[in-house]
Scaffold this motif. Structure first.
Motif, PDB file in Angstrom:
ATOM      1  N   LEU A   1       2.352 -22.520  -0.511  1.00  0.00           N
ATOM      2  CA  LEU A   1       1.963 -22.560  -1.918  1.00  0.00           C
ATOM      3  C   LEU A   1       0.485 -22.929  -2.078  1.00  0.00           C
ATOM      4  N   GLU A   2       0.063 -23.941  -1.353  1.00  0.00           N
ATOM      5  CA  GLU A   2      -1.333 -24.388  -1.439  1.00  0.00           C
ATOM      6  C   GLU A   2      -2.291 -23.275  -1.020  1.00  0.00           C
ATOM      7  N   GLU A   3      -1.978 -22.610   0.094  1.00  0.00           N
ATOM      8  CA  GLU A   3      -2.834 -21.532   0.583  1.00  0.00           C
ATOM      9  C   GLU A   3      -2.838 -20.342  -0.377  1.00  0.00           C
ATOM     10  N   ALA A   4      -1.660 -20.003  -0.915  1.00  0.00           N
ATOM     11  CA  ALA A   4      -1.557 -18.865  -1.824  1.00  0.00           C
ATOM     12  C   ALA A   4      -2.337 -19.114  -3.111  1.00  0.00           C
ATOM     13  N   ILE A   5      -2.218 -20.316  -3.647  1.00  0.00           N
ATOM     14  CA  ILE A   5      -2.930 -20.641  -4.884  1.00  0.00           C
ATOM     15  C   ILE A   5      -4.445 -20.681  -4.636  1.00  0.00           C
ATOM     16  N   LYS A   6      -4.821 -21.228  -3.495  1.00  0.00           N
ATOM     17  CA  LYS A   6      -6.246 -21.246  -3.133  1.00  0.00           C
ATOM     18  C   LYS A   6      -6.785 -19.820  -3.025  1.00  0.00           C
ATOM     19  N   GLN A   7      -5.985 -18.920  -2.436  1.00  0.00           N
ATOM     20  CA  GLN A   7      -6.421 -17.532  -2.287  1.00  0.00           C
ATOM     21  C   GLN A   7      -6.493 -16.833  -3.644  1.00  0.00           C
ATOM     22  N   MET A   8      -5.562 -17.139  -4.538  1.00  0.00           N
ATOM     23  CA  MET A   8      -5.632 -16.570  -5.889  1.00  0.00           C
ATOM     24  C   MET A   8      -6.954 -16.920  -6.556  1.00  0.00           C
ATOM     25  N   ARG A   9      -7.370 -18.174  -6.378  1.00  0.00           N
ATOM     26  CA  ARG A   9      -8.627 -18.623  -6.968  1.00  0.00           C
ATOM     27  C   ARG A   9      -9.815 -17.870  -6.358  1.00  0.00           C
ATOM     28  N   LEU A  10      -9.782 -17.686  -5.036  1.00  0.00           N
ATOM     29  CA  LEU A  10     -10.858 -16.962  -4.375  1.00  0.00           C
ATOM     30  C   LEU A  10     -10.925 -15.519  -4.863  1.00  0.00           C
ATOM     31  N   TRP A  11      -9.768 -14.866  -4.999  1.00  0.00           N
ATOM     32  CA  TRP A  11      -9.749 -13.497  -5.502  1.00  0.00           C
ATOM     33  C   TRP A  11     -10.271 -13.438  -6.938  1.00  0.00           C
ATOM     34  N   ARG A  12      -9.866 -14.425  -7.753  1.00  0.00           N
ATOM     35  CA  ARG A  12     -10.340 -14.450  -9.136  1.00  0.00           C
ATOM     36  C   ARG A  12     -11.854 -14.577  -9.193  1.00  0.00           C
ATOM     37  N   ASP A  13     -12.405 -15.446  -8.348  1.00  0.00           N
ATOM     38  CA  ASP A  13     -13.859 -15.624  -8.312  1.00  0.00           C
ATOM     39  C   ASP A  13     -14.574 -14.353  -7.858  1.00  0.00           C
TER      40      ASP A  13
ATOM     41  N   PRO B   1       8.671 -28.831  -9.413  1.00  0.00           N
ATOM     42  CA  PRO B   1       7.790 -28.276 -10.452  1.00  0.00           C
ATOM     43  C   PRO B   1       6.510 -29.076 -10.641  1.00  0.00           C
ATOM     44  N   ASP B   2       6.594 -30.409 -10.504  1.00  0.00           N
ATOM     45  CA  ASP B   2       5.390 -31.237 -10.644  1.00  0.00           C
ATOM     46  C   ASP B   2       4.422 -30.988  -9.489  1.00  0.00           C
ATOM     47  N   ARG B   3       4.954 -30.854  -8.265  1.00  0.00           N
ATOM     48  CA  ARG B   3       4.092 -30.601  -7.108  1.00  0.00           C
ATOM     49  C   ARG B   3       3.355 -29.275  -7.256  1.00  0.00           C
ATOM     50  N   VAL B   4       4.085 -28.251  -7.662  1.00  0.00           N
ATOM     51  CA  VAL B   4       3.458 -26.946  -7.832  1.00  0.00           C
ATOM     52  C   VAL B   4       2.439 -26.988  -8.973  1.00  0.00           C
ATOM     53  N   GLY B   5       2.790 -27.691 -10.050  1.00  0.00           N
ATOM     54  CA  GLY B   5       1.863 -27.823 -11.169  1.00  0.00           C
ATOM     55  C   GLY B   5       0.564 -28.495 -10.762  1.00  0.00           C
ATOM     56  N   GLU B   6       0.645 -29.514  -9.921  1.00  0.00           N
ATOM     57  CA  GLU B   6      -0.560 -30.210  -9.443  1.00  0.00           C
ATOM     58  C   GLU B   6      -1.408 -29.291  -8.562  1.00  0.00           C
ATOM     59  N   MET B   7      -0.753 -28.471  -7.743  1.00  0.00           N
ATOM     60  CA  MET B   7      -1.509 -27.536  -6.908  1.00  0.00           C
ATOM     61  C   MET B   7      -2.285 -26.551  -7.787  1.00  0.00           C
ATOM     62  N   LEU B   8      -1.634 -26.006  -8.801  1.00  0.00           N
ATOM     63  CA  LEU B   8      -2.311 -25.083  -9.710  1.00  0.00           C
ATOM     64  C   LEU B   8      -3.490 -25.761 -10.400  1.00  0.00           C
ATOM     65  N   LYS B   9      -3.249 -26.982 -10.861  1.00  0.00           N
ATOM     66  CA  LYS B   9      -4.296 -27.726 -11.565  1.00  0.00           C
ATOM     67  C   LYS B   9      -5.486 -28.005 -10.660  1.00  0.00           C
ATOM     68  N   SER B  10      -5.219 -28.345  -9.400  1.00  0.00           N
ATOM     69  CA  SER B  10      -6.307 -28.685  -8.479  1.00  0.00           C
ATOM     70  C   SER B  10      -7.211 -27.497  -8.183  1.00  0.00           C
ATOM     71  N   HIS B  11      -6.689 -26.281  -8.360  1.00  0.00           N
ATOM     72  CA  HIS B  11      -7.496 -25.072  -8.118  1.00  0.00           C
ATOM     73  C   HIS B  11      -7.866 -24.378  -9.431  1.00  0.00           C
ATOM     74  N   ASP B  12      -7.630 -25.060 -10.551  1.00  0.00           N
ATOM     75  CA  ASP B  12      -7.968 -24.530 -11.874  1.00  0.00           C
ATOM     76  C   ASP B  12      -7.335 -23.161 -12.101  1.00  0.00           C
ATOM     77  N   MET B  13      -6.051 -23.049 -11.771  1.00  0.00           N
ATOM     78  CA  MET B  13      -5.322 -21.798 -11.963  1.00  0.00           C
ATOM     79  C   MET B  13      -4.178 -22.012 -12.940  1.00  0.00           C
ATOM     80  N   LYS B  14      -3.851 -20.965 -13.689  1.00  0.00           N
ATOM     81  CA  LYS B  14      -2.744 -21.023 -14.622  1.00  0.00           C
ATOM     82  C   LYS B  14      -1.446 -20.605 -13.945  1.00  0.00           C
ATOM     83  N   GLY B  15      -0.335 -21.058 -14.521  1.00  0.00           N
ATOM     84  CA  GLY B  15       0.966 -20.757 -13.935  1.00  0.00           C
ATOM     85  C   GLY B  15       1.308 -19.288 -13.939  1.00  0.00           C
ATOM     86  N   ASP B  16       0.770 -18.527 -14.897  1.00  0.00           N
ATOM     87  CA  ASP B  16       1.149 -17.120 -14.990  1.00  0.00           C
ATOM     88  C   ASP B  16       0.556 -16.267 -13.883  1.00  0.00           C
TER      89      ASP B  16
END
Length: 388
Positions: free
Chosen positions: A202-214, A236-251
């Motif tokens: 999850l952490e790696e995937a969310i980080k990669q989403m942010r990189l692609w967005r940039d 849900p809280d853990r995943v929410g924190e990961m999204l928040k730490s990479h400034d990504m939305k849940g959608d």
């Protein structure tokens, strides 16, 4: 004794010789026979690590031999070969798996050398055993990596767009090269490491989403959740924190959950899944049609996507019943207000059928195999909307 021992039974001596030559070239010690009694005797004598079994054998058929192997609790990898109808071959493979046998797959005659060689090499790799300590070290030391299979949005005008991907974990093992999920996910689930492994993914995937967005690629990413994780109320809280730490939305994130897993503890699962949806995280019913869920319970769960299992998609262009099942699943999904994603799309004929059923998304080898993140970025940049 050679650790890679292959036992072959086929009623055609030429086929036995063909397999023997190919297998010895990949490092197997091979015993081949056309006689069922000799097969049973050789099986007891050599304790094969891999078995190649023809379904059509004089005096005994392959299903009888599968039953014999299951009763003996055989641990060898089993590859079925035959000239029978592909549906019969697929059913026999599923029968073996249902009896607890390690089914490597099936090949129709005439056998292609490349297909046989790839299966034997994969079977040889599976003989390597990995331990819980190995896997923990891999998680802690970053030996895991993600590959991404592109997801294509289908449009009515026959244009298409890659706007997402499924994250698939791999293990870059220092001795055994790149290991696929089925070679270590069961160990993770049995050992209790599945939570740490999924957090890594999850952490790696969310980080990669942010990189692609940039980089100007607003890609969504789907991640598989193991059944055991649907009991963790803090997930849900853990995943929410990961999204928040990479400034990504849940959608931007889709969590894929098998229908069987979703039905295990419906009250707890409903609690967790509802909290995911409140955070705008997408939820996909994975492998739909392969479980035995109650439609009433399924209706009550807050899913946003229904993913059609590849076992139906692969066969539907040549199997009328598979086509009927996919069409029925598509109608059900749409009537429940769910978007549809089909996996395992490998032919243009399958794609045309999916379009006619109103399927919104697809993934499969017709578009691409799973790719490393950088390669996927280049693939998307070069994508021609007219391709599929």
């Amino acid at each position: 004794m050679n650790p890679n021992r292959l036992l072959v039974i086929d009623d055609e001596p030429d086929i036995c010789e063909f397999i023997k030559d190919a297998a010895e070239g990949t490092g197997f010690e091979v015993t081949a026979t056309s006689d069922p009694d000799d097969f049973r005797s050789s099986y007891r004598d050599i304790s094969p690590t891999v078995i190649i079994l023809d379904l059509q054998i004089p005096d005994a058929d392959g299903v009888e031999l599968l039953r014999y192997l299951a009763e003996d609790q055989c641990g060898a990898g089993i590859l079925l070969i035959s000239g029978v109808d592909s549906r019969v071959l697929s059913t026999a493979r599923r029968l073996g798996a249902s009896r607890g046998l390690n089914m490597l797959g099936s090949l129709q005659k005439p056998i292609m050398l490349d297909d046989l060689d790839a299966t034997l090499r994969q079977a040889m790799k599976r003989e390597y055993s990995v331990t819980e300590r190995d896997l923990k070290d891999a998680i802690d030391n970053g030996h895991l990596c993600l590959h991404y299979q592109p997801k294509v949005s289908l449009r009515s005008d026959s244009n298409s767009q890659i706007d997402g991907a499924e994250a698939l974990v791999r293990w870059q093992h220092p001795q055994h090269d790149l290991l696929m999920p089925d070679e270590f996910i069961p160990l993770a689930e049995e050992s209790g490491l599945i939570s740490a492994l999924t957090d890594f993914v999850l952490e790696e995937a969310i980080k990669q989403m942010r990189l692609w967005r940039d980089d100007g690629l607003p890609m969504s990413v789907a991640v598989n959740l193991a059944p055991q994780l649907l009991h963790q109320m803090d997930l849900p809280d853990r995943v929410g924190e990961m999204l928040k730490s990479h400034d990504m939305k849940g959608d931007n994130l889709i969590l894929e959950i098998t229908e069987t897993a979703a039905m295990t503890d419906t009250t707890r699962t409903m609690d967790i899944l509802t909290r995911f949806r409140i955070k705008d995280i997408g939820l996909s019913i994975d492998d739909f049609g392969t479980g035995y869920s109650s439609f009433v319970q399924l209706y009550r769960m807050p899913f946003s996507e229904l993913k059609i299992d590849k076992s139906f998609v692969l066969d539907m262009h040549q199997d009328e019943e598979a086509e009927i099942i996919v069409r029925s699943i598509a109608n059900l999904g749409h009537n429940l207000g769910l978007s549809l994603c089909a996996e395992g799309v490998e032919t243009r004929e399958s794609l045309d059928l999916l379009r006619s059923f109103g399927c919104e998304k697809m993934q499969g080898y017709l578009v691409s195999r799973p790719l490393e993140a950088d390669a996927l970025g280049d693939f998307v940049a070069d994508w021609d909307p007219q391709t599929v």
